[in-house]
Design an enzyme around this catalytic site. Structure first.
Site, PDB file in Angstrom:
ATOM      1  N   ASN A  54      35.289  25.474  42.669  1.00  0.00           N
ATOM      2  CA  ASN A  54      33.874  25.837  42.581  1.00  0.00           C
ATOM      3  C   ASN A  54      33.573  26.657  43.824  1.00  0.00           C
ATOM      4  O   ASN A  54      33.463  26.112  44.918  1.00  0.00           O
ATOM      5  CB  ASN A  54      33.013  24.561  42.530  1.00  0.00           C
ATOM      6  CG  ASN A  54      31.529  24.880  42.580  1.00  0.00           C
ATOM      7  OD1 ASN A  54      31.126  26.048  42.512  1.00  0.00           O
ATOM      8  ND2 ASN A  54      30.702  23.847  42.693  1.00  0.00           N
ATOM      9  N   TRP A  55      33.459  27.970  43.616  1.00  0.00           N
ATOM     10  CA  TRP A  55      33.250  28.859  44.774  1.00  0.00           C
ATOM     11  C   TRP A  55      31.833  28.727  45.339  1.00  0.00           C
ATOM     12  O   TRP A  55      31.541  29.225  46.405  1.00  0.00           O
ATOM     13  CB  TRP A  55      33.522  30.313  44.370  1.00  0.00           C
ATOM     14  CG  TRP A  55      34.962  30.626  44.108  1.00  0.00           C
ATOM     15  CD1 TRP A  55      36.032  29.774  44.178  1.00  0.00           C
ATOM     16  CD2 TRP A  55      35.517  31.908  43.729  1.00  0.00           C
ATOM     17  NE1 TRP A  55      37.206  30.445  43.863  1.00  0.00           N
ATOM     18  CE2 TRP A  55      36.914  31.754  43.588  1.00  0.00           C
ATOM     19  CE3 TRP A  55      34.966  33.167  43.492  1.00  0.00           C
ATOM     20  CZ2 TRP A  55      37.762  32.813  43.230  1.00  0.00           C
ATOM     21  CZ3 TRP A  55      35.801  34.224  43.125  1.00  0.00           C
ATOM     22  CH2 TRP A  55      37.189  34.051  43.000  1.00  0.00           C
ATOM     23  N   LYS A  56      30.941  28.087  44.580  1.00  0.00           N
ATOM     24  CA  LYS A  56      29.526  27.984  44.996  1.00  0.00           C
ATOM     25  C   LYS A  56      29.000  29.390  45.321  1.00  0.00           C
ATOM     26  O   LYS A  56      29.449  30.358  44.704  1.00  0.00           O
ATOM     27  CB  LYS A  56      29.375  26.985  46.150  1.00  0.00           C
ATOM     28  CG  LYS A  56      30.016  25.634  45.801  1.00  0.00           C
ATOM     29  CD  LYS A  56      29.624  24.513  46.730  1.00  0.00           C
ATOM     30  CE  LYS A  56      30.293  23.224  46.263  1.00  0.00           C
ATOM     31  NZ  LYS A  56      29.923  22.059  47.054  1.00  0.00           N
TER      32      LYS A  56
ATOM     33  N   HIS B  78      25.624  20.094  38.499  1.00  0.00           N
ATOM     34  CA  HIS B  78      26.181  19.906  39.836  1.00  0.00           C
ATOM     35  C   HIS B  78      25.092  19.291  40.721  1.00  0.00           C
ATOM     36  O   HIS B  78      23.914  19.623  40.589  1.00  0.00           O
ATOM     37  CB  HIS B  78      26.655  21.243  40.419  1.00  0.00           C
ATOM     38  CG  HIS B  78      27.453  21.049  41.680  1.00  0.00           C
ATOM     39  ND1 HIS B  78      26.845  20.808  42.900  1.00  0.00           N
ATOM     40  CD2 HIS B  78      28.787  21.007  41.902  1.00  0.00           C
ATOM     41  CE1 HIS B  78      27.792  20.633  43.818  1.00  0.00           C
ATOM     42  NE2 HIS B  78      28.971  20.749  43.240  1.00  0.00           N
TER      43      HIS B  78
ATOM     44  N   GLU C 126      24.144  19.821  43.604  1.00  0.00           N
ATOM     45  CA  GLU C 126      23.299  20.776  44.344  1.00  0.00           C
ATOM     46  C   GLU C 126      22.187  21.297  43.453  1.00  0.00           C
ATOM     47  O   GLU C 126      21.069  21.551  43.924  1.00  0.00           O
ATOM     48  CB  GLU C 126      24.180  21.913  44.901  1.00  0.00           C
ATOM     49  CG  GLU C 126      24.999  21.438  46.101  1.00  0.00           C
ATOM     50  CD  GLU C 126      26.358  22.086  46.267  1.00  0.00           C
ATOM     51  OE1 GLU C 126      26.603  23.150  45.668  1.00  0.00           O
ATOM     52  OE2 GLU C 126      27.189  21.524  46.996  1.00  0.00           O
TER      53      GLU C 126
ATOM     54  N   GLU D 299      31.489  13.383  41.397  1.00  0.00           N
ATOM     55  CA  GLU D 299      31.340  13.944  42.737  1.00  0.00           C
ATOM     56  C   GLU D 299      30.305  13.144  43.518  1.00  0.00           C
ATOM     57  O   GLU D 299      29.100  13.389  43.397  1.00  0.00           O
ATOM     58  CB  GLU D 299      30.870  15.406  42.651  1.00  0.00           C
ATOM     59  CG  GLU D 299      31.829  16.325  41.931  1.00  0.00           C
ATOM     60  CD  GLU D 299      31.677  17.768  42.404  1.00  0.00           C
ATOM     61  OE1 GLU D 299      32.694  18.336  42.821  1.00  0.00           O
ATOM     62  OE2 GLU D 299      30.560  18.306  42.383  1.00  0.00           O
TER      63      GLU D 299
ATOM     64  N   GLY E 151      31.217  18.463  50.761  1.00  0.00           N
ATOM     65  CA  GLY E 151      31.074  19.337  51.915  1.00  0.00           C
ATOM     66  C   GLY E 151      30.962  18.605  53.244  1.00  0.00           C
ATOM     67  O   GLY E 151      30.628  19.194  54.270  1.00  0.00           O
TER      68      GLY E 151
ATOM     69  N   SER F 165      35.093  16.926  49.022  1.00  0.00           N
ATOM     70  CA  SER F 165      36.027  17.033  50.150  1.00  0.00           C
ATOM     71  C   SER F 165      37.478  16.786  49.756  1.00  0.00           C
ATOM     72  O   SER F 165      38.268  16.282  50.549  1.00  0.00           O
ATOM     73  CB  SER F 165      35.620  16.100  51.304  1.00  0.00           C
ATOM     74  OG  SER F 165      34.343  16.465  51.791  1.00  0.00           O
TER      75      SER F 165
ATOM     76  N   GLY G 127      35.515  22.417  46.183  1.00  0.00           N
ATOM     77  CA  GLY G 127      34.588  23.375  46.779  1.00  0.00           C
ATOM     78  C   GLY G 127      35.278  24.156  47.888  1.00  0.00           C
ATOM     79  O   GLY G 127      36.063  25.077  47.642  1.00  0.00           O
ATOM     80  N   GLY G 128      35.014  23.759  49.114  1.00  0.00           N
ATOM     81  CA  GLY G 128      35.510  24.489  50.290  1.00  0.00           C
ATOM     82  C   GLY G 128      36.980  24.877  50.237  1.00  0.00           C
ATOM     83  O   GLY G 128      37.341  26.026  50.522  1.00  0.00           O
TER      84      GLY G 128
HETATM   85  P1  13P Z   1      33.681  20.310  48.664  1.00  0.00           P
HETATM   86  O1  13P Z   1      35.079  20.313  48.124  1.00  0.00           O
HETATM   87  O2  13P Z   1      33.378  21.490  49.530  1.00  0.00           O
HETATM   88  O3  13P Z   1      33.303  18.997  49.271  1.00  0.00           O
HETATM   89  O4  13P Z   1      32.715  20.502  47.387  1.00  0.00           O
HETATM   90  C1  13P Z   1      32.895  19.700  46.283  1.00  0.00           C
HETATM   91  C2  13P Z   1      32.056  20.224  45.197  1.00  0.00           C
HETATM   92  O5  13P Z   1      30.840  20.124  45.231  1.00  0.00           O
HETATM   93  C3  13P Z   1      32.721  20.888  44.065  1.00  0.00           C
HETATM   94  O6  13P Z   1      31.835  21.112  43.025  1.00  0.00           O
END
Ligand code: 13P
Length: 253
Positions: free
Chosen positions: A8-10, A100, A102, A171, A177, A215, A236-237
């Site tokens: 997930n590149w966000k 998600h 967020e 999640e 994050g 994470s 994510g990251g």
């Molecule tokens: P991180 O891997 O950066 O913690 O993000 C997880 C995430 O929200 C994937 O959708």
């Protein structure tokens, strides 16, 4: 069942960096034993679709599937800023994240709204990746099971017999994050709960992939992915760094 590793590149990337990242991932992918996807910002769907198609023509190595980060619950019409599942489909989108944390947190998405999005995606043959997860306050109050079950129940209710077509992503919000991953035991406990909930709706609950996200990184992926009810990861990251993403992919067998 093949595991699924989805990045997930966000809200990250640029035309130049997307191309560099994708090329590095494709170059290192070889014959991956798991499925791989990237969920990219909507404005880059066309670019990434083109890059993936060009790579597919070469016919070497595993293919990466395209994912969106959201989808409208509506079919079409006066919904400024929204994108329909049919539009995403035109760009070769295979997966769409829905709900998600967020978006639940910053965009006021509700359980019912998320369920409607999952249904709209399914109607166009796009697999919704339904995200569920508790906040730190909810975990500390002992509400984890209640929260994730409530979030998934809305989707089970809306999608009915199509429920085996979805992917679920657990999640925990406190792990996203933050560098604070759920332990494999903590994650497995919730995944088993979600699996049992799916079992109440279908006898094919094992067909539904339940991903862990929060994470997940090159160092902790193998242990998480070794859990019986963890069928992949939503990253994510670490999905923004080709080498880290590749290490996670290699751990998913
Ligand atoms: P991180 O891997 O950066 O913690 O993000 C997880 C995430 O929200 C994937 O959708």
């Amino acid at each position: 069942m093949k595991k699924l590793i989805a990045g997930n590149w966000k809200m990250n990337g640029s035309l130049a960096s997307n191309e560099a990242l994708l090329k590095a991932v494709q170059a290192g992918l070889g014959a991956a034993v798991c499925e791989v996807a990237v969920c990219v910002p909507a404005v880059y769907l066309a670019q990434v679709q083109g890059l993936l198609a060009a790579h597919a023509l070469l016919g070497s190595g595993s293919q990466v599937s395209l994912g969106a980060q959201d989808v409208s619950a509506q079919e079409q019409g006066a919904f400024t800023g929204e994108m329909s599942a049919a539009m995403l489909r035109e760009f070769g989108v295979r997966y769409a994240l829905v709900g998600h944390s967020e978006r639940r947190q910053y965009c006021g998405e509700t359980d019912a709204g998320v369920a409607a999005k999952a249904k709209a995606a399914l109607a166009q043959g796009i697999t919704p990746i339904v995200c569920v997860g508790e906040s730190l306050t909810e975990r500390e109050a002992g509400l984890t099971a209640d929260v994730v079950k409530r979030q998934l129940a809305a989707v089970v209710h809306e999608c009915g017999h199509c429920i085996t077509e979805i992917v679920v992503a657990y999640e925990p919000v406190w792990a996203i994050g933050t560098g604070k991953t759920a332990t494999p035991e903590q994650a497995q406990e919730v995944h088993a709960l979600l699996r049992a909930q799916l079992h109440a709706a279908t006898t094919h609950e094992r067909r539904v992939k339940i991903l862990y996200g929060g994470s997940m990184n090159a160092a902790n992926a193998a242990q998480l992915l070794a859990q019986p009810d963890i069928d992949g990861g939503l990253i994510g990251g670490a999905s923004l760094k080709a080498q880290d993403f590749l290490t996670i992919i290699a751990a998913a067998h």
